[in-house]
Motif scaffolding. Structure first.
Motif, mmCIF file in Angstrom:
data_model
loop_
_atom_site.group_PDB
_atom_site.id
_atom_site.type_symbol
_atom_site.label_atom_id
_atom_site.label_comp_id
_atom_site.label_asym_id
_atom_site.label_seq_id
_atom_site.Cartn_x
_atom_site.Cartn_y
_atom_site.Cartn_z
ATOM 1 N N GLY A 43 -50.454 17.716 33.928
ATOM 2 C CA GLY A 43 -51.143 18.231 32.758
ATOM 3 C C GLY A 43 -51.370 17.148 31.720
ATOM 4 O O GLY A 43 -50.569 16.222 31.587
ATOM 5 N N PHE A 44 -52.476 17.271 30.986
ATOM 6 C CA PHE A 44 -52.832 16.314 29.941
ATOM 7 C C PHE A 44 -53.416 17.072 28.756
ATOM 8 O O PHE A 44 -54.122 18.069 28.933
ATOM 9 C CB PHE A 44 -53.887 15.318 30.446
ATOM 10 C CG PHE A 44 -53.441 14.519 31.630
ATOM 11 C CD1 PHE A 44 -52.772 13.313 31.455
ATOM 12 C CD2 PHE A 44 -53.698 14.956 32.917
ATOM 13 C CE1 PHE A 44 -52.359 12.573 32.560
ATOM 14 C CE2 PHE A 44 -53.297 14.220 34.022
ATOM 15 C CZ PHE A 44 -52.629 13.022 33.836
ATOM 16 N N SER A 45 -53.138 16.576 27.564
ATOM 17 C CA SER A 45 -53.693 17.173 26.354
ATOM 18 C C SER A 45 -53.896 16.066 25.327
ATOM 19 O O SER A 45 -52.934 15.615 24.696
ATOM 20 C CB SER A 45 -52.738 18.237 25.810
ATOM 21 O OG SER A 45 -53.334 18.928 24.749
ATOM 22 N N PRO A 46 -55.149 15.621 25.151
ATOM 23 C CA PRO A 46 -55.396 14.528 24.206
ATOM 24 C C PRO A 46 -55.282 15.001 22.756
ATOM 25 O O PRO A 46 -55.337 16.204 22.468
ATOM 26 C CB PRO A 46 -56.835 14.121 24.515
ATOM 27 C CG PRO A 46 -57.473 15.385 24.977
ATOM 28 C CD PRO A 46 -56.388 16.101 25.745
ATOM 29 N N ALA A 47 -55.139 14.058 21.852
ATOM 30 C CA ALA A 47 -55.116 14.375 20.423
ATOM 31 C C ALA A 47 -56.498 14.861 20.001
ATOM 32 O O ALA A 47 -57.502 14.540 20.629
ATOM 33 C CB ALA A 47 -54.730 13.127 19.624
ATOM 34 N N GLY A 48 -56.539 15.636 18.955
ATOM 35 C CA GLY A 48 -57.809 16.107 18.427
ATOM 36 C C GLY A 48 -58.094 17.548 18.813
ATOM 37 O O GLY A 48 -57.421 18.130 19.665
ATOM 38 N N MET A 49 -59.082 18.120 18.135
ATOM 39 C CA MET A 49 -59.438 19.511 18.355
ATOM 40 C C MET A 49 -60.949 19.653 18.452
ATOM 41 O O MET A 49 -61.693 18.800 17.981
ATOM 42 C CB MET A 49 -58.921 20.358 17.204
ATOM 43 C CG MET A 49 -57.412 20.402 17.109
ATOM 44 S SD MET A 49 -56.853 21.342 15.689
ATOM 45 C CE MET A 49 -56.807 20.064 14.459
ATOM 46 N N MET A 50 -61.367 20.749 19.046
ATOM 47 C CA MET A 50 -62.784 21.049 19.198
ATOM 48 C C MET A 50 -63.094 22.331 18.416
ATOM 49 O O MET A 50 -62.212 23.165 18.197
ATOM 50 C CB MET A 50 -63.136 21.243 20.673
ATOM 51 C CG MET A 50 -62.775 20.078 21.581
ATOM 52 S SD MET A 50 -63.459 18.486 21.089
ATOM 53 C CE MET A 50 -65.190 18.779 21.266
ATOM 54 N N GLY A 51 -64.360 22.495 18.058
ATOM 55 C CA GLY A 51 -64.765 23.645 17.257
ATOM 56 C C GLY A 51 -64.838 24.952 18.014
ATOM 57 O O GLY A 51 -64.643 26.015 17.443
#
Length: 78
Positions: A43-51
């Protein structure tokens, strides 16, 4: 919403998660493949968010392809 893509012998599954207290979505992906007869998933989860959830899904698949292609610094599958 969840999106799955086959890419270069790997399966990329996008599973965005809502960010509590906002309308943003966090990218979260799982990359699966076979190695020496065994199934492996990371599993991977990059920094940052989407709208939106749809944006997080699309960007997640793109992020997975970049990991597979070795274009994300400090992230490798094997």
């Amino acid at each position: 919403m969840s999106k799955t893509a086959e890419y270069s012998g790997y399966t990329i599954e996008s599973s965005p998660t809502p960010v509590m207290g906002s309308r943003a979505w966090k990218i979260r992906i799982f990359i699966s493949w076979e190695s020496k007869g065994a199934g492996i998933t990371r599993g991977f989860s990059p920094a940052g968010m989407m709208g939106t959830e749809q944006e997080a899904d699309c960007e997640g698949i793109t992020f997975g392809k970049e990991i597979i292609n070795g274009k994300v610094e400090d992230l490798a599958l094997e």
